[in-house]
Design a protein around this motif. Structure first.
Motif, PDB file in Angstrom:
ATOM      1  N   GLU A   2      21.212  30.221   0.266  1.00 16.33           N
ATOM      2  CA  GLU A   2      21.557  30.916  -0.946  1.00 16.33           C
ATOM      3  C   GLU A   2      22.760  31.146  -0.848  1.00 16.33           C
ATOM      4  OE1 GLU A   2      19.792  33.372  -4.656  1.00 16.33           O
ATOM      5  OE2 GLU A   2      18.612  33.097  -2.892  1.00 16.33           O
TER       6      GLU A   2
ATOM      7  N   VAL B 112      21.764  28.109  -3.705  1.00 13.28           N
ATOM      8  CA  VAL B 112      20.618  27.913  -4.218  1.00 13.28           C
ATOM      9  C   VAL B 112      19.327  28.498  -3.528  1.00 13.28           C
ATOM     10  CG1 VAL B 112      20.942  25.298  -5.120  1.00 13.28           C
ATOM     11  CG2 VAL B 112      20.109  25.606  -2.790  1.00 13.28           C
TER      12      VAL B 112
ATOM     13  N   GLN C 288      14.260  26.368  -4.492  1.00 12.11           N
ATOM     14  CA  GLN C 288      15.010  25.479  -5.054  1.00 12.11           C
ATOM     15  C   GLN C 288      15.452  24.225  -4.247  1.00 12.11           C
ATOM     16  OE1 GLN C 288      18.381  27.520  -6.514  1.00 12.11           O
ATOM     17  NE2 GLN C 288      17.179  28.391  -8.432  1.00 12.11           N
TER      18      GLN C 288
ATOM     19  N   VAL D  99      11.661  27.154 -11.268  1.00 11.58           N
ATOM     20  CA  VAL D  99      12.592  26.725 -10.257  1.00 11.58           C
ATOM     21  C   VAL D  99      13.088  25.376 -10.917  1.00 11.58           C
ATOM     22  CG1 VAL D  99      12.633  25.533  -7.958  1.00 11.58           C
ATOM     23  CG2 VAL D  99      11.267  27.548  -8.240  1.00 11.58           C
TER      24      VAL D  99
ATOM     25  N   ARG E 236      16.030  26.322 -13.231  1.00 12.30           N
ATOM     26  CA  ARG E 236      16.974  26.724 -12.652  1.00 12.30           C
ATOM     27  C   ARG E 236      17.902  25.477 -12.080  1.00 12.30           C
ATOM     28  NH1 ARG E 236      13.672  31.315 -10.907  1.00 12.30           N
ATOM     29  NH2 ARG E 236      14.322  32.879 -12.303  1.00 12.30           N
TER      30      ARG E 236
ATOM     31  N   GLN F  47      19.451  23.843 -15.177  1.00 13.38           N
ATOM     32  CA  GLN F  47      20.641  24.501 -15.467  1.00 13.38           C
ATOM     33  C   GLN F  47      21.784  24.352 -14.436  1.00 13.38           C
ATOM     34  OE1 GLN F  47      19.883  28.790 -15.454  1.00 13.38           O
ATOM     35  NE2 GLN F  47      21.420  29.098 -17.340  1.00 13.38           N
ATOM     36  N   ARG F  48      21.555  24.048 -13.326  1.00 13.13           N
ATOM     37  CA  ARG F  48      22.693  24.091 -12.405  1.00 13.13           C
ATOM     38  C   ARG F  48      23.356  22.384 -12.435  1.00 13.13           C
ATOM     39  NH1 ARG F  48      22.742  26.653  -7.199  1.00 13.13           N
ATOM     40  NH2 ARG F  48      25.061  25.479  -7.199  1.00 13.13           N
TER      41      ARG F  48
ATOM     42  N   GLU G  32      11.328  33.894  -4.984  1.00 13.70           N
ATOM     43  CA  GLU G  32      11.651  33.586  -6.525  1.00 13.70           C
ATOM     44  C   GLU G  32      11.095  34.540  -7.280  1.00 13.70           C
ATOM     45  OE1 GLU G  32      13.400  30.720  -8.134  1.00 13.70           O
ATOM     46  OE2 GLU G  32      13.858  30.574  -6.087  1.00 13.70           O
TER      47      GLU G  32
END
Length: 173
Positions: free
Chosen positions: A38, A43, A47, A79, A82, A85-86, A162
């Motif tokens: 992360e 991430v 993820q 997950v 996300r 979204q990225r 998460e």
């Protein structure tokens, strides 16, 4: 109110100490791996784990990803949302069935995956898979008993580290 001290019957029990140490090592490995990924790549370990499953280039439904990651579909869905979204994954309508949504890795997701170490969850799954069937069954029963004794909810757990999925609010009568 009850005491917060340990149960005198378990104090000094070498098996309890050994079990706690082993559990600490597993949780620590998962936490350190997830934190490092992360921090370096933005991430979570979960993820990265899902991205790794998508790396085959195949299209997977949420249910298929849940099976491949040994996780509940609702947790995988969070997950995947996300990742989408990225821009690391994308959802598409299946060319074979318009009712089926499929998830694929994007070029950005593939690039990120090449830059990261393999997710530690793969080592955990390999270690569990390598256990003799009777030991795995005993471990599963023991962990389930511990979770229940600790008051863990019976709903599916999110992927490691998460956030809890949002629960629908109950309306007041």
């Amino acid at each position: 109110m009850g005491s917060h001290g340990s149960d005198p019957a378990s104090a000094g029990n070498p098996e309890v100490t050994a079990a706690l140490d082993a559990l600490r090592h597993v949780v620590r490995a998962l936490r350190l791996s997830s934190t490092a990924v992360e921090k370096a790549h933005g991430v979570s370990g979960a993820q990265l784990f899902v991205l790794g499953e998508l790396a085959s280039g195949k299209r997977f439904s949420i249910a298929e990803l849940a099976a491949r990651t040994s996780t509940d579909p609702s947790s995988v869905s969070v997950v995947v949302a996300r990742l989408v979204q990225r821009g690391l994954a994308a959802r598409h309508v299946s060319p074979d069935d318009a009712r089926r949504a499929e998830v694929v890795i994007t070029p950005a997701g593939s690039t990120l995956l090449r830059e990261t170490p393999p997710p530690v969850q793969l080592k955990l799954i390999a270690a569990l898979t390598a256990l003799p069937a009777d030991e795995l069954a005993a471990l599963t029963r023991g962990l389930a008993h511990m979770a229940t004794a600790m008051g863990a909810p019976e709903e599916p757990a999110p992927m490691f580290f998460e956030p809890e999925p949002a629960r629908p609010r109950r309306r007041k009568a």
